[in-house]
Design a protein around this motif. Structure first.
Motif, mmCIF file in Angstrom:
data_model
loop_
_atom_site.group_PDB
_atom_site.id
_atom_site.type_symbol
_atom_site.label_atom_id
_atom_site.label_comp_id
_atom_site.label_asym_id
_atom_site.label_seq_id
_atom_site.Cartn_x
_atom_site.Cartn_y
_atom_site.Cartn_z
ATOM 1 N N PRO A 267 8.734 -1.273 7.198
ATOM 2 C CA PRO A 267 9.362 -0.224 8.014
ATOM 3 C C PRO A 267 8.907 1.194 7.661
ATOM 4 O O PRO A 267 8.926 2.073 8.526
ATOM 5 C CB PRO A 267 10.857 -0.401 7.732
ATOM 6 C CG PRO A 267 11.008 -1.806 7.274
ATOM 7 C CD PRO A 267 9.738 -2.139 6.554
ATOM 8 N N ASP A 268 8.497 1.409 6.414
ATOM 9 C CA ASP A 268 8.043 2.748 6.023
ATOM 10 C C ASP A 268 6.530 2.901 6.160
ATOM 11 O O ASP A 268 5.930 3.768 5.543
ATOM 12 C CB ASP A 268 8.490 3.088 4.606
ATOM 13 C CG ASP A 268 7.919 2.146 3.549
ATOM 14 O OD1 ASP A 268 7.216 1.176 3.924
ATOM 15 O OD2 ASP A 268 8.163 2.375 2.348
ATOM 16 N N ALA B 273 1.322 -5.153 17.448
ATOM 17 C CA ALA B 273 2.518 -5.918 17.798
ATOM 18 C C ALA B 273 3.564 -5.912 16.691
ATOM 19 O O ALA B 273 4.696 -6.352 16.913
ATOM 20 C CB ALA B 273 2.148 -7.362 18.136
ATOM 21 N N GLN B 274 3.177 -5.445 15.490
ATOM 22 C CA GLN B 274 4.087 -5.392 14.329
ATOM 23 C C GLN B 274 4.607 -6.775 13.931
ATOM 24 O O GLN B 274 5.693 -6.915 13.364
ATOM 25 C CB GLN B 274 5.259 -4.437 14.606
ATOM 26 C CG GLN B 274 4.840 -2.998 14.875
ATOM 27 C CD GLN B 274 4.297 -2.305 13.632
ATOM 28 O OE1 GLN B 274 5.058 -1.876 12.775
ATOM 29 N NE2 GLN B 274 2.972 -2.196 13.538
ATOM 30 N N ALA B 275 3.855 -7.806 14.270
ATOM 31 C CA ALA B 275 4.225 -9.172 13.894
ATOM 32 C C ALA B 275 3.737 -9.483 12.482
ATOM 33 O O ALA B 275 2.790 -8.861 11.986
ATOM 34 C CB ALA B 275 3.616 -10.170 14.884
ATOM 35 N N ALA B 276 4.373 -10.445 11.843
ATOM 36 C CA ALA B 276 3.851 -10.972 10.593
ATOM 37 C C ALA B 276 2.613 -11.817 10.896
ATOM 38 O O ALA B 276 2.502 -12.408 11.966
ATOM 39 C CB ALA B 276 4.899 -11.817 9.888
ATOM 40 N N VAL B 277 1.686 -11.876 9.940
ATOM 41 C CA VAL B 277 0.448 -12.628 10.130
ATOM 42 C C VAL B 277 0.190 -13.486 8.891
ATOM 43 O O VAL B 277 0.407 -13.047 7.756
ATOM 44 C CB VAL B 277 -0.754 -11.685 10.356
ATOM 45 C CG1 VAL B 277 -2.053 -12.488 10.487
ATOM 46 C CG2 VAL B 277 -0.545 -10.813 11.593
ATOM 47 N N CYS B 278 -0.266 -14.700 9.108
ATOM 48 C CA CYS B 278 -0.869 -15.491 8.040
ATOM 49 C C CYS B 278 -2.147 -16.089 8.595
ATOM 50 O O CYS B 278 -2.316 -16.182 9.815
ATOM 51 C CB CYS B 278 0.066 -16.584 7.536
ATOM 52 S SG CYS B 278 0.206 -18.004 8.639
ATOM 53 N N ASP B 279 -3.058 -16.473 7.721
ATOM 54 C CA ASP B 279 -4.266 -17.112 8.229
ATOM 55 C C ASP B 279 -4.120 -18.633 8.119
ATOM 56 O O ASP B 279 -3.102 -19.144 7.670
ATOM 57 C CB ASP B 279 -5.527 -16.577 7.544
ATOM 58 C CG ASP B 279 -5.623 -16.922 6.071
ATOM 59 O OD1 ASP B 279 -5.076 -17.959 5.650
ATOM 60 O OD2 ASP B 279 -6.249 -16.148 5.315
ATOM 61 N N SER B 280 -5.130 -19.345 8.553
ATOM 62 C CA SER B 280 -5.020 -20.798 8.712
ATOM 63 C C SER B 280 -5.602 -21.588 7.555
ATOM 64 O O SER B 280 -5.674 -22.816 7.620
ATOM 65 C CB SER B 280 -5.726 -21.219 10.013
ATOM 66 O OG SER B 280 -7.092 -20.825 9.984
ATOM 67 N N ARG B 281 -5.996 -20.932 6.487
ATOM 68 C CA ARG B 281 -6.560 -21.655 5.351
ATOM 69 C C ARG B 281 -5.456 -22.330 4.539
ATOM 70 O O ARG B 281 -4.282 -21.970 4.624
ATOM 71 C CB ARG B 281 -7.335 -20.694 4.447
ATOM 72 C CG ARG B 281 -8.542 -20.062 5.112
ATOM 73 C CD ARG B 281 -9.193 -19.045 4.194
ATOM 74 N NE ARG B 281 -8.255 -17.977 3.842
ATOM 75 C CZ ARG B 281 -8.504 -17.056 2.915
ATOM 76 N NH1 ARG B 281 -9.639 -17.080 2.247
ATOM 77 N NH2 ARG B 281 -7.613 -16.119 2.657
ATOM 78 N N PHE B 282 -5.848 -23.297 3.720
ATOM 79 C CA PHE B 282 -4.894 -23.918 2.797
ATOM 80 C C PHE B 282 -4.466 -22.901 1.746
ATOM 81 O O PHE B 282 -3.283 -22.778 1.434
ATOM 82 C CB PHE B 282 -5.522 -25.149 2.136
ATOM 83 C CG PHE B 282 -4.552 -25.919 1.282
ATOM 84 C CD1 PHE B 282 -3.738 -26.888 1.842
ATOM 85 C CD2 PHE B 282 -4.455 -25.674 -0.080
ATOM 86 C CE1 PHE B 282 -2.833 -27.603 1.058
ATOM 87 C CE2 PHE B 282 -3.561 -26.376 -0.867
ATOM 88 C CZ PHE B 282 -2.751 -27.341 -0.296
ATOM 89 N N VAL B 283 -5.410 -22.178 1.188
ATOM 90 C CA VAL B 283 -5.126 -21.101 0.235
ATOM 91 C C VAL B 283 -5.135 -19.804 1.046
ATOM 92 O O VAL B 283 -6.144 -19.124 1.162
ATOM 93 C CB VAL B 283 -6.164 -21.072 -0.899
ATOM 94 C CG1 VAL B 283 -5.745 -20.067 -1.968
ATOM 95 C CG2 VAL B 283 -6.335 -22.461 -1.502
ATOM 96 N N THR C 86 0.835 -1.194 0.000
ATOM 97 C CA THR C 86 0.000 0.000 0.000
ATOM 98 C C THR C 86 0.876 1.252 0.000
ATOM 99 O O THR C 86 2.093 1.191 0.163
ATOM 100 C CB THR C 86 -0.902 0.038 1.236
ATOM 101 O OG1 THR C 86 -0.074 0.232 2.413
ATOM 102 C CG2 THR C 86 -1.699 -1.239 1.378
ATOM 103 N N GLU C 87 0.234 2.380 -0.137
ATOM 104 C CA GLU C 87 0.928 3.637 0.119
ATOM 105 C C GLU C 87 1.274 3.704 1.609
ATOM 106 O O GLU C 87 0.687 2.960 2.418
ATOM 107 C CB GLU C 87 0.019 4.802 -0.265
ATOM 108 C CG GLU C 87 -1.269 4.885 0.549
ATOM 109 C CD GLU C 87 -2.184 5.995 0.073
ATOM 110 O OE1 GLU C 87 -1.669 7.020 -0.412
ATOM 111 O OE2 GLU C 87 -3.413 5.843 0.188
ATOM 112 N N PRO C 88 2.228 4.539 2.016
ATOM 113 C CA PRO C 88 2.529 4.658 3.449
ATOM 114 C C PRO C 88 1.296 5.088 4.239
ATOM 115 O O PRO C 88 0.557 5.982 3.830
ATOM 116 C CB PRO C 88 3.621 5.727 3.479
ATOM 117 C CG PRO C 88 4.261 5.667 2.128
ATOM 118 C CD PRO C 88 3.141 5.341 1.181
ATOM 119 N N LEU C 89 1.086 4.417 5.378
ATOM 120 C CA LEU C 89 -0.094 4.695 6.197
ATOM 121 C C LEU C 89 0.196 5.670 7.332
ATOM 122 O O LEU C 89 -0.744 6.194 7.933
ATOM 123 C CB LEU C 89 -0.630 3.383 6.788
ATOM 124 C CG LEU C 89 -0.999 2.284 5.790
ATOM 125 C CD1 LEU C 89 -1.509 1.052 6.535
ATOM 126 C CD2 LEU C 89 -2.019 2.778 4.782
#
Length: 430
Positions: free
Chosen positions: A298-299, A280-290, A266-269
């Protein structure tokens, strides 16, 4: 309007924020080396660095630029372990060996972190990873995974997060819970790759770009690796080409499948808005197969990944298609523009387990990282170097895993996988 960087790498936010513009010459003439590594992505660069540190003369050949393919385009998710479930290994190994695989899965994280620290690699390494449950049944599965890790392997770092705590990681009503891993995280993959390449150069590795390998032949007790304008004579060869392996080793290429995956930035928020979305600035993924996967940059941009494609065709109007998916989780970003959209191929195996081994006693390969390449490539490079140096026990453990060819050959395997993916998408919706 999408922005496209005028660079040799894919037109991504990563390329636009790359911090090393070093270019390497193409191979000219004949070069003698102890080891020739083919492919300058994370696998090849990691292998070359580990070998050089052990005193080997290493030539590293790259058809394009360092980090040009998946290593410089991926989602930047640093995920401990392997893409397959741990019981995939249990089909081929005893419980003690499975424990070794678990430990090596954690070691992959230590390798990345130690490399970043040792070589002062500026790649925005951030710890913290959250798997968000899409449905109540996924909550139960994540709890079982947490409990299994503690019971079988003594790993008690996973933390279950209930619906009330999800907002610390993602401000969305979409997820009823999740599992937090403080040891995994995220980074800028292209800058990490370029940083490893710098370390490899400093250790004595000779890197050649724009040097596609046309043929490998044997001559007088050595392998001769030929490019358009030169050749390398070496005792050992390492194939680190992944989805671009092709005609160099057709039997290996049949064990992996190129899968398209895509990312937008995205553009900077702004700092306040970004932290309100993901405190928390953590990476996230969801639990689906797809699955969808996303993380803060950082920006203060949001990097959103997904749209996995087994057809090798990118979705039409990629940026807008990805933006619509993003808004399902973050409807509050309806006013936000997409500045970058890109994609690339990762290599998967049938069982999602990594495929490491030998074509012959002196030709090694590593492939099939199945979406966990940011960290698992570091382990591959270390194990191959150990094996060439005469300590092959850990490397050979991966040889116990049986890998099947993808069905259908070059003509039919893609349609077959497209149908399989449609089935999994339907299951995700149920």
């Amino acid at each position: 309007m999408l922005k496209f960087a005028n660079q040799s790498h894919a037109p991504s936010w990563y390329a636009a924020t790359a911090n090393d513009a070093t270019r390497h010459p193409s191979l000219q003439g004949t070069l003698d080396a102890d080891v020739c590594v083919i492919g300058a992505g994370l696998t090849g660069v990691s292998t070359a660095l580990n070998l050089a540190e052990r005193g080997y003369r290493v030539a590293l050949l790259e058809a394009s630029k360092v980090g040009w393919a998946a290593s410089g385009r991926n989602g930047g998710q640093l995920i401990g372990g392997f893409a397959c479930g741990i019981d995939t290994f249990a089909q081929f190994m005893n419980e003690g060996e499975v424990k070794q695989m678990w430990d090596m899965g954690l070691e992959t994280l230590d390798i990345v972190k130690s490399r970043v620290a040792k070589h002062n690699i500026d790649c925005a390494l951030t710890e913290g990873y959250f798997t968000a449950a899409n449905k109540a049944r996924d909550v139960d599965e994540l709890k079982r995974w947490r409990d299994d890790a503690a019971r079988r392997f003594g790993y008690d770092r996973f933390r279950y997060v209930d619906a009330d705590g999800v907002g610390r990681f993602v401000q969305s009503g979409r997820y009823p819970g999740g599992l937090y891993d403080p040891d995994s995280g995220h980074l800028h993959p292209l800058n990490y790759t370029l940083g490893l390449a710098r370390a490899a150069r400093e250790a004595g590795v000779q890197i050649f770009e724009d040097s596609a390998v046309m043929r490998i032949r044997d001559e007088a007790g050595a392998h001769v690796i030929e490019t358009a304008q030169g050749q390398v004579r070496a005792k050992f060869v390492v194939l680190a080409c992944n989805t671009y392996l092709g005609a160099l080793a057709p039997a290996l290429a049949r064990k992996i499948m190129p899968v398209g995956t895509y990312v937008i930035a995205t553009e900077p928020l702004g700092e306040a808005r970004m932290r309100s979305l993901m405190p928390a600035q953590a990476a996230v993924c969801d639990s689906r197969f797809v699955l969808d996967y996303f993380r803060p940059a950082p920006d203060t941009r949001l990097l959103w990944g997904g749209k996995v494609s087994y057809s090798t065709f990118a979705p039409p109007n990629l940026g807008e298609a990805m933006r619509r998916d993003m808004l399902k989780t973050f409807p509050q970003l309806g006013d936000v523009k997409v500045d970058y959209a890109w994609g690339g191929y990762v290599d998967i195996t049938m069982n999602r387990a990594p495929h490491f081994g030998r074509v012959s006693p002196t030709v090694y390969f590593a492939q099939g990282f199945s979406g966990h390449g940011v960290n698992t490539t570091g382990l591959a490079g270390q194990l191959i170097a150990e094996a060439i140096h005469g300590q092959a026990a850990r490397f050979d453990l991966f040889g116990k895993i049986r890998h099947r060819d993808f069905p259908g050959g070059a003509t039919l395997r893609t349609p077959a996988l497209v149908l399989a993916m449609a089935w999994y998408r339907m299951k995700d919706l149920l």
